[in-house]
Design a protein around this motif. Structure first.
Motif, PDB file in Angstrom:
ATOM      1  N   ASP A 273      25.820 -10.555  -0.222  1.00  0.00           N
ATOM      2  CA  ASP A 273      26.831  -9.476  -0.507  1.00  0.00           C
ATOM      3  C   ASP A 273      26.888  -9.377  -1.935  1.00  0.00           C
ATOM      4  O   ASP A 273      27.448  -8.042  -2.593  1.00  0.00           O
ATOM      5  N   ASP A 274      26.742 -10.363  -2.848  1.00  0.00           N
ATOM      6  CA  ASP A 274      26.570 -10.219  -4.229  1.00  0.00           C
ATOM      7  C   ASP A 274      25.599  -9.442  -4.762  1.00  0.00           C
ATOM      8  O   ASP A 274      25.577  -9.086  -6.033  1.00  0.00           O
ATOM      9  N   HIS A 275      24.506  -9.342  -3.918  1.00  0.00           N
ATOM     10  CA  HIS A 275      23.452  -8.580  -4.365  1.00  0.00           C
ATOM     11  C   HIS A 275      22.836  -7.664  -3.314  1.00  0.00           C
ATOM     12  O   HIS A 275      21.846  -7.812  -2.613  1.00  0.00           O
ATOM     13  N   PRO A 276      23.659  -6.527  -3.046  1.00  0.00           N
ATOM     14  CA  PRO A 276      23.317  -5.620  -2.205  1.00  0.00           C
ATOM     15  C   PRO A 276      22.024  -4.937  -2.231  1.00  0.00           C
ATOM     16  O   PRO A 276      21.355  -4.484  -1.055  1.00  0.00           O
ATOM     17  N   ASP A 277      21.610  -4.615  -3.353  1.00  0.00           N
ATOM     18  CA  ASP A 277      20.125  -3.879  -3.520  1.00  0.00           C
ATOM     19  C   ASP A 277      19.177  -4.681  -2.996  1.00  0.00           C
ATOM     20  O   ASP A 277      18.085  -4.092  -2.773  1.00  0.00           O
ATOM     21  N   VAL A 278      19.366  -6.011  -2.877  1.00  0.00           N
ATOM     22  CA  VAL A 278      18.042  -6.897  -2.160  1.00  0.00           C
ATOM     23  C   VAL A 278      17.720  -6.534  -0.858  1.00  0.00           C
ATOM     24  O   VAL A 278      16.526  -5.937  -0.512  1.00  0.00           O
ATOM     25  N   LEU A 279      18.653  -6.246   0.043  1.00  0.00           N
ATOM     26  CA  LEU A 279      18.287  -6.072   1.355  1.00  0.00           C
ATOM     27  C   LEU A 279      18.142  -4.621   1.413  1.00  0.00           C
ATOM     28  O   LEU A 279      17.261  -4.012   2.372  1.00  0.00           O
ATOM     29  N   LYS A 280      18.758  -3.816   0.667  1.00  0.00           N
ATOM     30  CA  LYS A 280      18.524  -2.301   0.904  1.00  0.00           C
ATOM     31  C   LYS A 280      17.074  -1.951   0.423  1.00  0.00           C
ATOM     32  O   LYS A 280      16.436  -1.227   0.988  1.00  0.00           O
ATOM     33  N   ASP A 281      16.648  -2.345  -0.741  1.00  0.00           N
ATOM     34  CA  ASP A 281      15.089  -2.443  -1.220  1.00  0.00           C
ATOM     35  C   ASP A 281      14.199  -2.825  -0.292  1.00  0.00           C
ATOM     36  O   ASP A 281      13.088  -2.297   0.250  1.00  0.00           O
ATOM     37  N   ARG A 282      14.685  -3.901   0.255  1.00  0.00           N
ATOM     38  CA  ARG A 282      13.522  -4.633   1.195  1.00  0.00           C
ATOM     39  C   ARG A 282      13.405  -3.892   2.414  1.00  0.00           C
ATOM     40  O   ARG A 282      12.330  -3.822   3.003  1.00  0.00           O
ATOM     41  N   THR A 283      14.742  -3.102   3.103  1.00  0.00           N
ATOM     42  CA  THR A 283      14.632  -2.769   4.391  1.00  0.00           C
ATOM     43  C   THR A 283      13.794  -1.349   4.075  1.00  0.00           C
ATOM     44  O   THR A 283      13.061  -1.026   4.961  1.00  0.00           O
ATOM     45  N   ALA A 284      13.837  -0.751   2.916  1.00  0.00           N
ATOM     46  CA  ALA A 284      13.089   0.598   2.811  1.00  0.00           C
ATOM     47  C   ALA A 284      11.673   0.190   2.628  1.00  0.00           C
ATOM     48  O   ALA A 284      10.914   1.005   3.146  1.00  0.00           O
ATOM     49  N   LEU A 285      11.291  -0.885   2.034  1.00  0.00           N
ATOM     50  CA  LEU A 285       9.857  -1.190   1.621  1.00  0.00           C
ATOM     51  C   LEU A 285       9.213  -1.815   3.105  1.00  0.00           C
ATOM     52  O   LEU A 285       8.047  -1.346   3.604  1.00  0.00           O
ATOM     53  N   ARG A 286       9.961  -2.503   3.913  1.00  0.00           N
ATOM     54  CA  ARG A 286       9.657  -2.686   5.210  1.00  0.00           C
ATOM     55  C   ARG A 286       9.481  -1.421   6.115  1.00  0.00           C
ATOM     56  O   ARG A 286       8.520  -1.432   7.154  1.00  0.00           O
ATOM     57  N   ASP A 287      10.397  -0.500   6.080  1.00  0.00           N
ATOM     58  CA  ASP A 287      10.292   0.744   6.939  1.00  0.00           C
ATOM     59  C   ASP A 287       8.855   1.675   6.600  1.00  0.00           C
ATOM     60  O   ASP A 287       8.506   2.005   7.236  1.00  0.00           O
ATOM     61  N   ARG A 288       8.741   1.335   5.068  1.00  0.00           N
ATOM     62  CA  ARG A 288       7.494   2.039   4.812  1.00  0.00           C
ATOM     63  C   ARG A 288       6.166   1.308   5.385  1.00  0.00           C
ATOM     64  O   ARG A 288       5.339   1.827   5.991  1.00  0.00           O
ATOM     65  N   GLN A 289       6.275   0.147   5.473  1.00  0.00           N
ATOM     66  CA  GLN A 289       4.907  -0.815   5.957  1.00  0.00           C
ATOM     67  C   GLN A 289       4.921  -0.479   7.596  1.00  0.00           C
ATOM     68  O   GLN A 289       3.785  -0.331   8.014  1.00  0.00           O
ATOM     69  N   LEU A 290       5.906  -0.300   8.213  1.00  0.00           N
ATOM     70  CA  LEU A 290       5.970  -0.006   9.576  1.00  0.00           C
ATOM     71  C   LEU A 290       5.264   1.197   9.828  1.00  0.00           C
ATOM     72  O   LEU A 290       4.466   1.509  10.982  1.00  0.00           O
TER      73      LEU A 290
END
Length: 302
Positions: A273-290
């Motif tokens: 919760d203190d680092h919201p960009d971490v999951l946001k960016d990781r999800t975007a990159l995971r979506d690209r990989q998929l």
């Protein structure tokens, strides 16, 4: 960075060394002669232990082996093999583990969880890698010294800037390759920070005290489970030692692991919760990989 607790003494030592737990003193008073056998209990199955141990959200991000993860690894491996073939080399990587069959490789930050599987991983060792000619290694990893460094708060990671390994990662991640590594490092840092926070959590401290009192009934004094493991004699048989048997019993009898992982999940979510960009960016990159994965597995070029 990750704490891992498989069956071997080497893994146990690694877990203890990487957990930042204060030095304590404990005494085991002639356990074999004086300790009563722990009363019968129903241990959780390996699958149930794994499910419980992956509830903390950072652990889910870093260590859960899912079907999508299997597919991404398969696609990246195909790209890697094709790249090496284009350069005149045959690469035969190990098969990608199936999501349903893969043993969960995860941290066990609270020490032993079961005595049943200890030693199993030491029986099977991967065959040693065969030495390869310089041209093969250069095709795979690029020119020596041509590397990219990614630095976090705790350590620095170096990876090839060229070669088929780098090309396969670029194919899957595009210009997000460095960011993907940064995010992995940040999650590892969050994992350690959350564990430090946990030690000050009142509910976790209460669970630890219940475990400690249970251990005293088995005539074992220890501040916490990692303290106990650290103080075992070098030649101790982890599977049969009275202290470790009491440790696993008391965790099951007091619900220690259930509480510990639940509270660790709270601490890890607080960090996320203190680092919201971490999951946001990781999800975007995971979506690209998929997306690229679907193209590769369907025989497209991406």
């Amino acid at each position: 960075m990750a704490l891992s607790f498989h069956g071997t003494r080497r893994h146990i030592a690694a877990c203890v060394l990487t957990a930042t737990v204060g030095a304590t003193i404990w005494a085991l008073a002639d356990a074999r002669a004086q300790n009563p056998e722990p009363r019968p209990h129903r241990p959780l199955s390996p699958a149930a232990l794994a499910e419980q141990g992956l509830r903390p959200p950072i652990y889910t991000q870093l260590y859960a082996w899912t079907q999508s993860g299997e597919q991404i690894a398969t696609a990246q491996q195909q790209v890697l093999v094709a790249c090496m073939a284009e350069r005149g080399f045959t690469l035969k990587p190990a098969p990608v583990a199936k999501a349903g069959d893969a043993a969960v490789s995860r941290p066990t930050p609270f020490g032993l969880e079961s005595l049943e599987e200890i030693g199993a991983d030491s029986q099977t060792q991967a065959p040693p890698e065969q030495p390869q000619e310089e041209a093969f290694n250069r095709a795979l990893y690029g020119k020596p010294g041509n590397e990219i460094s990614v630095k976090g708060k705790l350590l620095k990671v170096t990876m090839p800037a060229s070669g088929c390994q780098a090309e396969a990662e670029k194919h899957m991640l595009g210009d997000g390759r460095v960011r993907w590594t940064e995010l992995r490092m940040q999650l590892n840092e969050g994992e350690q920070t959350a564990f430090k926070w946990l030690k000050h959590d009142s509910l976790f401290r209460k669970a630890n005290e219940s475990w400690r009192q249970c251990m005293l009934t088995n005539r074992v004094q220890a501040k916490d489970p990692l303290d106990l493991i650290r103080a075992l004699p070098p030649d101790a048989d982890i599977r049969t030692h009275p202290a470790t048997k009491a440790d696993v019993h008391c965790k099951q009898d007091t619900g220690y692991l259930r509480t510990a992982y639940a509270r660790l999940a709270v601490m890890q979510q607080r960090w996320l919760d203190d680092h919201p960009d971490v999951l946001k960016d990781r999800t975007a990159l995971r979506d690209r990989q998929l997306r690229i994965t679907r193209q590769v597995l369907q025989g497209q070029t991406g």
